[in-house]
Write an enzyme that holds these catalytic residues in place. Structure first.
Site, PDB file in Angstrom:
ATOM      1  N   SER A   1       0.824  -1.211   0.000  1.00  0.00           N
ATOM      2  CA  SER A   1       0.000   0.000   0.000  1.00  0.00           C
ATOM      3  C   SER A   1       0.862   1.267   0.000  1.00  0.00           C
ATOM      4  O   SER A   1       1.972   1.280   0.558  1.00  0.00           O
ATOM      5  CB  SER A   1      -0.860  -0.048   1.266  1.00  0.00           C
TER       6      SER A   1
ATOM      7  N   TYR B   1      -2.123  -0.012  10.385  1.00  0.00           N
ATOM      8  CA  TYR B   1      -2.332  -0.667   9.086  1.00  0.00           C
ATOM      9  C   TYR B   1      -1.059  -0.576   8.246  1.00  0.00           C
ATOM     10  O   TYR B   1      -0.576  -1.568   7.694  1.00  0.00           O
ATOM     11  CB  TYR B   1      -3.508   0.002   8.343  1.00  0.00           C
TER      12      TYR B   1
HETATM   13  N1  LIG Z   1      -8.460  -0.729  -2.187  1.00  0.00           N
HETATM   14  C1  LIG Z   1      -7.395   0.060  -2.019  1.00  0.00           C
HETATM   15  O1  LIG Z   1      -7.446   1.271  -2.246  1.00  0.00           O
HETATM   16  C2  LIG Z   1      -6.072  -0.520  -1.578  1.00  0.00           C
HETATM   17  C3  LIG Z   1      -4.972   0.365  -1.477  1.00  0.00           C
HETATM   18  C4  LIG Z   1      -3.758  -0.149  -1.070  1.00  0.00           C
HETATM   19  C5  LIG Z   1      -3.617  -1.500  -0.796  1.00  0.00           C
HETATM   20  N2  LIG Z   1      -4.700  -2.326  -0.897  1.00  0.00           N
HETATM   21  C6  LIG Z   1      -4.508  -3.739  -0.588  1.00  0.00           C
HETATM   22  O2  LIG Z   1      -5.044  -4.523  -1.641  1.00  0.00           O
HETATM   23  C7  LIG Z   1      -5.570  -5.743  -1.131  1.00  0.00           C
HETATM   24  C8  LIG Z   1      -7.010  -5.919  -1.563  1.00  0.00           C
HETATM   25  O3  LIG Z   1      -7.762  -4.813  -1.061  1.00  0.00           O
HETATM   26  P1  LIG Z   1      -9.315  -4.614  -1.351  1.00  0.00           P
HETATM   27  O4  LIG Z   1      -9.553  -3.163  -1.426  1.00  0.00           O
HETATM   28  O5  LIG Z   1      -9.745  -5.503  -2.453  1.00  0.00           O
HETATM   29  O6  LIG Z   1      -9.918  -5.117   0.050  1.00  0.00           O
HETATM   30  P2  LIG Z   1     -11.147  -6.104   0.341  1.00  0.00           P
HETATM   31  O7  LIG Z   1     -11.399  -6.008   1.804  1.00  0.00           O
HETATM   32  O8  LIG Z   1     -12.268  -5.805  -0.582  1.00  0.00           O
HETATM   33  O9  LIG Z   1     -10.550  -7.537  -0.018  1.00  0.00           O
HETATM   34  C9  LIG Z   1      -9.714  -8.269   0.853  1.00  0.00           C
HETATM   35  C10 LIG Z   1     -10.295  -9.668   0.987  1.00  0.00           C
HETATM   36  O10 LIG Z   1      -9.421 -10.455   1.801  1.00  0.00           O
HETATM   37  C11 LIG Z   1     -10.232 -11.330   2.571  1.00  0.00           C
HETATM   38  N3  LIG Z   1      -9.455 -11.764   3.737  1.00  0.00           N
HETATM   39  C12 LIG Z   1      -9.013 -11.007   4.771  1.00  0.00           C
HETATM   40  N4  LIG Z   1      -8.337 -11.774   5.654  1.00  0.00           N
HETATM   41  C13 LIG Z   1      -8.359 -13.037   5.165  1.00  0.00           C
HETATM   42  C14 LIG Z   1      -7.834 -14.271   5.632  1.00  0.00           C
HETATM   43  N5  LIG Z   1      -7.160 -14.373   6.789  1.00  0.00           N
HETATM   44  N6  LIG Z   1      -8.034 -15.378   4.892  1.00  0.00           N
HETATM   45  C15 LIG Z   1      -8.707 -15.314   3.709  1.00  0.00           C
HETATM   46  N7  LIG Z   1      -9.237 -14.172   3.227  1.00  0.00           N
HETATM   47  C16 LIG Z   1      -9.061 -13.044   3.949  1.00  0.00           C
HETATM   48  C17 LIG Z   1     -11.444 -10.495   2.948  1.00  0.00           C
HETATM   49  O11 LIG Z   1     -12.566 -11.311   3.288  1.00  0.00           O
HETATM   50  C18 LIG Z   1     -11.670  -9.677   1.678  1.00  0.00           C
HETATM   51  O12 LIG Z   1     -12.639 -10.268   0.834  1.00  0.00           O
HETATM   52  C19 LIG Z   1      -5.386  -5.665   0.388  1.00  0.00           C
HETATM   53  O13 LIG Z   1      -4.183  -6.332   0.722  1.00  0.00           O
HETATM   54  C20 LIG Z   1      -5.258  -4.190   0.661  1.00  0.00           C
HETATM   55  O14 LIG Z   1      -4.538  -3.924   1.837  1.00  0.00           O
HETATM   56  C21 LIG Z   1      -5.923  -1.868  -1.286  1.00  0.00           C
END
Ligand SMILES: NC(=O)c1ccc[n+]([C@@H]2O[C@H](COP(=O)([O-])OP(=O)(O)OC[C@H]3O[C@@H](n4cnc5c(N)ncnc54)[C@H](O)[C@@H]3O)[C@@H](O)[C@H]2O)c1
Length: 314
Positions: free
Chosen positions: A126, A151
């Site tokens: 991130s 985070y």
């Molecule tokens: N959306 C953004 O703007 C953004 C920005 C920077 C980084 N990220 C990173 O990208 C990745 C995806 O983000 P997103 O926005 O799609 O989030 P999201 O919450 O929509 O998706 C993450 C998924 O991971 C699953 N999950 C969490 N812990 C788990 C576990 N122990 N076992 C199995 N599944 C698990 C959750 O149920 C969820 O469906 C994450 O790592 C997030 O930190 C996202």
């Protein structure tokens, strides 16, 4: 190629699965635990949107034994590890859960990848790992661990574990630092989806922190970046995936005004743990991944509003 996508029912994961389905030569497995950060129903809808060209397994990555068994059975070539709990404010309230789900779960993935000879691990990090720095735009080598939220600390720590396990097992490693991703099915806790939902209801929008800026990146551009790195495994690399064009909160409001001329705002104080501004230097991703984000903020917001009119319940 045999691929695992973790967090497959999430926002980015479900879009990724939908795109991976278009490739004929892939065997795809997706894992998700349906973490309660937001609703299971929404995640099931996201999986439906992703299509059917993959095997879905409900599994919590903290279950080390089950994770190892899965890796031993499936013999993945590439692992795209997106599963995590996101969000700064909740990480301040409940830091231990972030240590579990964003660090320990990542270690389980890295360990299983190393022991079963996975060739390429792609880790979703991130922009928050940059903390508050005096200069911008930020290039990959600017991160120094001086983060400002639990985070971000968990993502920085997980990056560090990625390097350690790459050193131990020799798989190719790609760390992708995403910058504020938005678009259809955008995570419901994030600013743009919250704004869209409120504005379609005719409610005012809450604006934290005047003077802040974010490098908002449209989901399709992020997916293009992930697919590009997946096709180019190479030793150990870190890439910013952002639009490279920061948008201030004031500019964001003006963009929304194009679609909602009567928009009203409520101003709220700065949120603890939020960085002041994010701005990705995307030169490295441009040169090595041919990454060239193409969706402007106004086009991205228009597409998000159109999607919300059809999907969101008010
Ligand atoms: N959306 C953004 O703007 C953004 C920005 C920077 C980084 N990220 C990173 O990208 C990745 C995806 O983000 P997103 O926005 O799609 O989030 P999201 O919450 O929509 O998706 C993450 C998924 O991971 C699953 N999950 C969490 N812990 C788990 C576990 N122990 N076992 C199995 N599944 C698990 C959750 O149920 C969820 O469906 C994450 O790592 C997030 O930190 C996202």
């Amino acid at each position: 190629m045999n691929i695992l996508v973790t967090g497959g029912a999430g926002f980015i994961g479900s879009h990724l699965l939908r795109s991976l389905n278009l490739y004929k030569n892939l065997t795809i497995t997706a894992i998700d635990s349906f973490h309660g950060y937001y609703s299971r129903e929404r995640k099931l809808d996201q999986l439906k949107m992703a299509g059917s060209g993959f095997e879905f397994i409900e599994l919590n990555l903290l279950n080390e034994k089950k994770v190892m068994e899965l890796f031993e059975n499936k013999k993945f070539d590439t692992v795209i590890h997106l599963a995590a709990i996101p969000g700064v404010p909740k990480s301040i309230l409940n830091p231990h859960e972030y240590i579990d789900l964003d660090i320990k779960a990542t270690v389980n993935i890295l360990n299983a990848s190393g022991r079963t000879n996975v060739q390429h691990v792609i880790f979703a990090s991130s922009s928050s790992v940059y903390g508050n720095q005096g200069h911008r735009p930020l290039k990959e080598s600017d991160a120094n661990g001086q983060v400002v939220s639990p985070y971000a600390a968990s993502k920085w720590s997980a990056e560090s574990f990625c390097h350690a396990y790459r050193h131990l097992y020799g798989f190719d490693l790609s760390i992708l630092r995403f910058f504020t991703v938005y678009g259809p099915w955008g995570r419901p806790d994030m600013a743009i989806p919250l704004f869209v939902k409120k504005l379609l209801r005719g409610d005012p929008v809450s604006v934290f922190s005047k003077g802040t800026a974010r490098d908002y990146t449209y989901i399709d551009d992020i997916i293009t970046g992930i697919l590009s790195v997946m096709k180019r495994p190479k030793e150990s690399r870190i890439f910013n995936l952002g639009s490279g064009k920061p948008v201030s909160i004031e500019q964001l409001i003006e963009t929304f005004r194009l679609f909602f001329p009567h928009l009203e705002t409520i101003e709220l104080p700065h949120r603890l743990g939020d960085v002041q501004s994010t701005w990705a230097d995307i030169n490295k991703a441009g040169k090595e991944l041919y990454f060239n984000p193409s969706i402007s903020i106004s086009e991205g917001i228009e597409r998000t509003i159109e999607w919300a009119k059809n999907y969101e319940r008010f």
